[in-house]
Motif scaffolding. Structure first.
Motif, PDB file in Angstrom:
ATOM      1  N   ILE A  35       0.871  -1.168   0.000  1.00  0.00           N
ATOM      2  CA  ILE A  35       0.000   0.000   0.000  1.00  0.00           C
ATOM      3  C   ILE A  35       0.906   1.215   0.000  1.00  0.00           C
ATOM      4  N   ASP A  36       0.906   1.944  -1.093  1.00  0.00           N
ATOM      5  CA  ASP A  36       1.730   3.139  -1.255  1.00  0.00           C
ATOM      6  C   ASP A  36       0.853   4.355  -0.969  1.00  0.00           C
ATOM      7  N   CYS A  37       1.185   5.079   0.098  1.00  0.00           N
ATOM      8  CA  CYS A  37       0.323   6.146   0.608  1.00  0.00           C
ATOM      9  C   CYS A  37       0.746   7.536   0.163  1.00  0.00           C
ATOM     10  N   PHE A  38      -0.164   8.203  -0.514  1.00  0.00           N
ATOM     11  CA  PHE A  38      -0.019   9.607  -0.884  1.00  0.00           C
ATOM     12  C   PHE A  38      -1.104  10.389  -0.145  1.00  0.00           C
ATOM     13  N   ARG A  39      -1.053  10.346   1.157  1.00  0.00           N
ATOM     14  CA  ARG A  39      -2.009  11.041   2.022  1.00  0.00           C
ATOM     15  C   ARG A  39      -1.227  11.806   3.068  1.00  0.00           C
ATOM     16  N   LYS A  40      -1.859  12.791   3.689  1.00  0.00           N
ATOM     17  CA  LYS A  40      -1.209  13.522   4.770  1.00  0.00           C
ATOM     18  C   LYS A  40      -0.929  12.568   5.930  1.00  0.00           C
ATOM     19  N   SER A  41       0.088  12.888   6.697  1.00  0.00           N
ATOM     20  CA  SER A  41       0.464  12.038   7.836  1.00  0.00           C
ATOM     21  C   SER A  41      -0.721  11.765   8.757  1.00  0.00           C
ATOM     22  N   ASP A  42      -1.547  12.784   9.002  1.00  0.00           N
ATOM     23  CA  ASP A  42      -2.699  12.611   9.889  1.00  0.00           C
ATOM     24  C   ASP A  42      -3.734  11.631   9.338  1.00  0.00           C
ATOM     25  N   ASP A  43      -3.691  11.365   8.045  1.00  0.00           N
ATOM     26  CA  ASP A  43      -4.647  10.452   7.409  1.00  0.00           C
ATOM     27  C   ASP A  43      -4.163   8.995   7.384  1.00  0.00           C
ATOM     28  N   ILE A  44      -2.977   8.749   7.904  1.00  0.00           N
ATOM     29  CA  ILE A  44      -2.396   7.400   7.821  1.00  0.00           C
ATOM     30  C   ILE A  44      -3.041   6.374   8.760  1.00  0.00           C
ATOM     31  N   PRO A  45      -3.428   6.710   9.997  1.00  0.00           N
ATOM     32  CA  PRO A  45      -3.998   5.673  10.874  1.00  0.00           C
ATOM     33  C   PRO A  45      -5.156   4.875  10.269  1.00  0.00           C
ATOM     34  N   PRO A  46      -6.149   5.497   9.618  1.00  0.00           N
ATOM     35  CA  PRO A  46      -7.198   4.663   9.026  1.00  0.00           C
ATOM     36  C   PRO A  46      -6.699   3.798   7.867  1.00  0.00           C
ATOM     37  N   VAL A  47      -5.683   4.259   7.165  1.00  0.00           N
ATOM     38  CA  VAL A  47      -5.090   3.450   6.094  1.00  0.00           C
ATOM     39  C   VAL A  47      -4.454   2.205   6.706  1.00  0.00           C
ATOM     40  N   VAL A  48      -3.735   2.387   7.805  1.00  0.00           N
ATOM     41  CA  VAL A  48      -3.113   1.252   8.493  1.00  0.00           C
ATOM     42  C   VAL A  48      -4.179   0.292   9.018  1.00  0.00           C
ATOM     43  N   ASP A  49      -5.268   0.824   9.557  1.00  0.00           N
ATOM     44  CA  ASP A  49      -6.348  -0.048  10.031  1.00  0.00           C
ATOM     45  C   ASP A  49      -6.890  -0.906   8.892  1.00  0.00           C
ATOM     46  N   GLU A  50      -7.073  -0.303   7.724  1.00  0.00           N
ATOM     47  CA  GLU A  50      -7.532  -1.078   6.564  1.00  0.00           C
ATOM     48  C   GLU A  50      -6.474  -2.076   6.115  1.00  0.00           C
ATOM     49  N   ALA A  51      -5.206  -1.664   6.153  1.00  0.00           N
ATOM     50  CA  ALA A  51      -4.110  -2.565   5.764  1.00  0.00           C
ATOM     51  C   ALA A  51      -4.114  -3.814   6.641  1.00  0.00           C
TER      52      ALA A  51
END
Length: 126
Positions: free
Chosen positions: A66-82
């Motif tokens: 998962i390559d993230c192009f989101r603001k740092s504050d938006d990363i926790p929900p991405v990690v939860d989905e990961a």
């Protein structure tokens, strides 16, 4: 890289945006990119169907990175989905750092990279 299926979270349909350029580079080097952006969901980006979420994309593909192009504050929900979809790696592009989310991902057995460009690292190593 052994991984072949790379979800690009926050990809832009605009060719002048870094997310688009990185995705095009990866695609040109034999990787299957999976666009993820709720604003672009249902459209084609670089010839690939764009999904609203990682959860939606995971119903169709096994996602390696998962390559993230989101603001740092938006990363926790991405990690939860990961974690929920069983991804193998979360990659936060240059300038993106979230230590707590990275720790959570690592505790779930996910490999994590922060503040690194996947395209540049590929160019250096391959």
């Amino acid at each position: 890289m052994r991984s072949k299926h790379i979800a690009i979270v926050g990809i832009s349909a605009r060719s002048d945006r870094p997310s688009h350029g990185v995705a095009a580079y990866l695609q040109a080097h034999g990787y299957h990119i999976i666009p993820v952006n709720p604003r672009e969901a249902g459209t084609l980006i670089l010839g690939e169907h764009c999904f609203a979420s990682l959860t939606d994309a995971s119903k169709h593909y096994s996602i390696d990175i998962i390559d993230c192009f989101r603001k740092s504050d938006d990363i926790p929900p991405v990690v939860d989905e990961a974690i929920a979809i069983g991804a193998g790696c979360v990659w936060m592009q240059s300038g993106i750092v979230h230590a707590a989310a990275a720790d959570k991902a690592r505790q779930a057995g996910i490999e994590v990279y922060m503040d690194l460009c996947l395209k540049i690292e590929h160019m250096i190593r391959c």
